[in-house]
Write an enzyme that holds these catalytic residues in place. Structure first.
Site, PDB file in Angstrom:
ATOM      1  N   GLU A  66       0.827  -1.216   0.000  1.00 52.01           N
ATOM      2  CA  GLU A  66       0.000   0.000   0.000  1.00 52.01           C
ATOM      3  C   GLU A  66       0.859   1.263   0.000  1.00 52.01           C
ATOM      4  O   GLU A  66       1.934   1.289   0.592  1.00 52.01           O
ATOM      5  CB  GLU A  66      -0.871   0.013   1.270  1.00 52.01           C
ATOM      6  CG  GLU A  66      -1.818  -1.153   1.343  1.00 52.01           C
ATOM      7  CD  GLU A  66      -2.435  -1.346   2.716  1.00 52.01           C
ATOM      8  OE1 GLU A  66      -3.575  -1.819   2.784  1.00 52.01           O
ATOM      9  OE2 GLU A  66      -1.788  -1.026   3.725  1.00 52.01           O
ATOM     10  N   LYS A  79       3.660   6.863   3.025  1.00 58.38           N
ATOM     11  CA  LYS A  79       4.281   5.648   3.562  1.00 58.38           C
ATOM     12  C   LYS A  79       4.081   4.532   2.559  1.00 58.38           C
ATOM     13  O   LYS A  79       3.004   4.420   1.957  1.00 58.38           O
ATOM     14  CB  LYS A  79       3.644   5.279   4.907  1.00 58.38           C
ATOM     15  CG  LYS A  79       4.223   3.997   5.517  1.00 58.38           C
ATOM     16  CD  LYS A  79       3.790   3.800   6.960  1.00 58.38           C
ATOM     17  CE  LYS A  79       2.446   3.153   7.102  1.00 58.38           C
ATOM     18  NZ  LYS A  79       2.121   2.820   8.497  1.00 58.38           N
ATOM     19  N   ALA A 149       3.996  -8.527  16.585  1.00 54.74           N
ATOM     20  CA  ALA A 149       4.878  -7.360  16.566  1.00 54.74           C
ATOM     21  C   ALA A 149       4.260  -6.115  17.212  1.00 54.74           C
ATOM     22  O   ALA A 149       4.964  -5.325  17.851  1.00 54.74           O
ATOM     23  CB  ALA A 149       5.285  -7.064  15.123  1.00 54.74           C
ATOM     24  N   GLN A 150       2.957  -5.909  17.061  1.00 56.60           N
ATOM     25  CA  GLN A 150       2.338  -4.676  17.581  1.00 56.60           C
ATOM     26  C   GLN A 150       2.092  -4.735  19.094  1.00 56.60           C
ATOM     27  O   GLN A 150       1.889  -3.697  19.745  1.00 56.60           O
ATOM     28  CB  GLN A 150       0.977  -4.411  16.895  1.00 56.60           C
ATOM     29  CG  GLN A 150       0.981  -4.469  15.380  1.00 56.60           C
ATOM     30  CD  GLN A 150       1.956  -3.514  14.731  1.00 56.60           C
ATOM     31  OE1 GLN A 150       2.064  -2.354  15.140  1.00 56.60           O
ATOM     32  NE2 GLN A 150       2.679  -3.989  13.743  1.00 56.60           N
ATOM     33  N   GLY A 235      -6.559  -5.225  13.831  1.00 57.19           N
ATOM     34  CA  GLY A 235      -6.100  -6.247  12.877  1.00 57.19           C
ATOM     35  C   GLY A 235      -6.985  -6.422  11.649  1.00 57.19           C
ATOM     36  O   GLY A 235      -6.574  -7.055  10.679  1.00 57.19           O
ATOM     37  N   ASP A 237      -7.963  -4.831   8.638  1.00 59.68           N
ATOM     38  CA  ASP A 237      -7.536  -3.624   7.926  1.00 59.68           C
ATOM     39  C   ASP A 237      -7.356  -3.847   6.424  1.00 59.68           C
ATOM     40  O   ASP A 237      -6.595  -3.143   5.775  1.00 59.68           O
ATOM     41  CB  ASP A 237      -6.234  -3.072   8.549  1.00 59.68           C
ATOM     42  CG  ASP A 237      -5.093  -4.092   8.534  1.00 59.68           C
ATOM     43  OD1 ASP A 237      -5.309  -5.220   8.052  1.00 59.68           O
ATOM     44  OD2 ASP A 237      -3.990  -3.745   8.989  1.00 59.68           O
ATOM     45  N   SER A 302     -10.062   0.510  13.743  1.00 59.86           N
ATOM     46  CA  SER A 302      -8.839   1.135  13.227  1.00 59.86           C
ATOM     47  C   SER A 302      -8.287   0.385  12.016  1.00 59.86           C
ATOM     48  O   SER A 302      -8.182  -0.843  12.033  1.00 59.86           O
ATOM     49  CB  SER A 302      -7.791   1.145  14.345  1.00 59.86           C
ATOM     50  OG  SER A 302      -6.508   1.358  13.814  1.00 59.86           O
ATOM     51  N   VAL A 303      -7.946   1.135  10.985  1.00 57.04           N
ATOM     52  CA  VAL A 303      -7.253   0.534   9.841  1.00 57.04           C
ATOM     53  C   VAL A 303      -5.886   1.184   9.606  1.00 57.04           C
ATOM     54  O   VAL A 303      -5.051   0.645   8.877  1.00 57.04           O
ATOM     55  CB  VAL A 303      -8.104   0.608   8.536  1.00 57.04           C
ATOM     56  CG1 VAL A 303      -9.338  -0.264   8.642  1.00 57.04           C
ATOM     57  CG2 VAL A 303      -8.485   2.040   8.199  1.00 57.04           C
TER      58      VAL A 303
END
Ligand code: NAD
Length: 352
Positions: A66, A79, A149-150, A235, A237, A302-303
């Site tokens: 993306e 990004k 990881a998050q 998660g 997303d 959240s995305v």
């Protein structure tokens, strides 16, 4: 590097992975997420100013790549990020990223940075910011489902920004949970390892789901979510990649970052396209209420949105002098005579 002609190039500060780790460790991860949170919040407060577009996603069987661009008129940022749930089993990261911040007036980059670590920091800072507005008052316990990881970034951001004192960890892979518990050993958090998602959510004021699976998964079922809880679902997303049972959505007040992107990628894919949701910036600017009752279930779907990365890059750019951790990259050709690009190349012959 041989410096043929200093004015033939415009140097761009580059923050490598090593530099980012030095920055995080010199400032401290909790303080850094608090400070990034302030930048993200300041940019949400001036939301109408930003150029906004759903991110540009290229999907494959294995995952997605993306591009996430935005601009506030003075600076432009983007990004590059991947999301490959199948990566972990092959020894690669699920999410990696890098990004650029540039001056709009001449288009020259002012920062080029790693963003794998920075994404974890900004995602956790954004989650905690949302929970500050939407979470139940006095929330102390958070369930963390998905301990990859998050995970630890989420735990520490919620400790620092929301006042969480206990985390209840669950992952389908017990090794991930043990890794997270070990990393959080000296955090001051009360860490509980749970064997099921049901056990993890028991008594939790906030539930964070940060799993990675390329499917419509059911990490939480309706019966697991009691009244008054805040859900921070990060998660889900991507199209076809969600975490929550649809019934949970129907019982919740739903808050999103940027509606046009979340309709494509978030939990609300499961709902009608005109199902009402609130954009978080409207709560932050006081235009619409966040949490209004103790029994309300709030859901931050959240995305991850481009302004959060822009804020994080802005923050890192502002730390360059404070930390000194970067190198100057010979990234842009910038001949003395702007039209003599060929001459610049020609003069380098035999010298470089
Ligand atoms: P990761 O692969 O490092 O970790 C994911 C963990 O989830 C793994 O340990 C895996 O075993 C676990 N898991 C998978 N299915 C599960 C289930 N049903 N129940 C419990 N655990 C389960 O990934 P990560 O980098 O930590 O990212 C987590 C998710 O967050 C990814 O889906 C990623 O795309 C997403 N993400 C979102 C944002 C955002 O801004 N919203 C930012 C970064 C990452």
């Amino acid at each position: 590097m041989i410096n043929l002609n200093p004015s033939a190039m415009a140097m761009v500060p580059f923050v490598s992975v090593q530099d980012m780790m030095k920055i995080v460790n010199s400032i401290g991860p909790r303080q850094m997420m608090r400070e990034i949170c302030a930048y993200i919040e300041a940019d949400f407060a001036r939301w109408p100013l930003f150029d906004k577009t759903p991110r540009i996603a290229t999907h494959s069987e294995e995952g997605v790549i993306e591009l996430m661009p935005t601009s506030d008129g003075e600076y432009y940022g983007f990004k590059y990020v991947n999301g490959h749930p199948s990566n972990m089993a092959r020894g690669f990261q699920t999410v990696t990223a890098f990004g650029v911040l540039a001056r709009v007036s001449n288009g020259y980059p002012v920062l080029f940075s790693e963003m794998t670590v920075l994404t974890a920091l900004r995602t956790a800072a954004t989650s905690a910011m949302a929970a500050k507005y939407l979470g139940p008052k006095g929330a102390r316990t958070m369930a963390l489902i998905g301990n990859g990881a998050q995970c630890e970034f989420q735990a520490l951001a919620f400790q620092e920004i929301v006042g969480i004192t206990a985390v209840r960890l669950y992952d389908v892979d017990a090794q991930a949970t043990h890794k997270a518990a070990k990393n959080l050993e000296n955090s001051g958090l009360d860490v509980m390892i749970c064997n099921t998602a049901e056990a993890a959510v028991t008594g939790a004021d906030i539930i964070t789901t940060c799993t990675a699976d390329k499917q419509n998964a059911t990490v939480l079922t309706d019966n697991m979510v009691g009244s008054g809880v805040h859900i921070n679902a990060i998660g889900g997303d991507c199209p076809g990649k969600t975490e929550l049972h649809r019934d949970i959505l129907l019982r919740s007040d739903i808050f999103v970052e940027y509606q046009p992107q979340t309709r494509i990628e978030g939990e609300i894919q499961a709902l009608d396209p005109d199902y009402p949701v609130t954009e978080l910036w409207q709560v932050i600017t006081g235009q619409l209420p966040g949490r209004s009752s103790d029994r309300q279930i709030t859901l931050f779907d959240s995305v991850g949105f481009a302004t959060e990365d822009f804020s994080a890059l802005r923050y890192v750019r502002d730390q360059l002098e404070r930390t000194g951790h970067h190198i100057d990259l010979d990234l842009l050709a910038d001949p003395d005579d702007p039209r003599d690009l060929f001459g610049m190349v020609n003069r380098a012959k035999g010298v470089l």
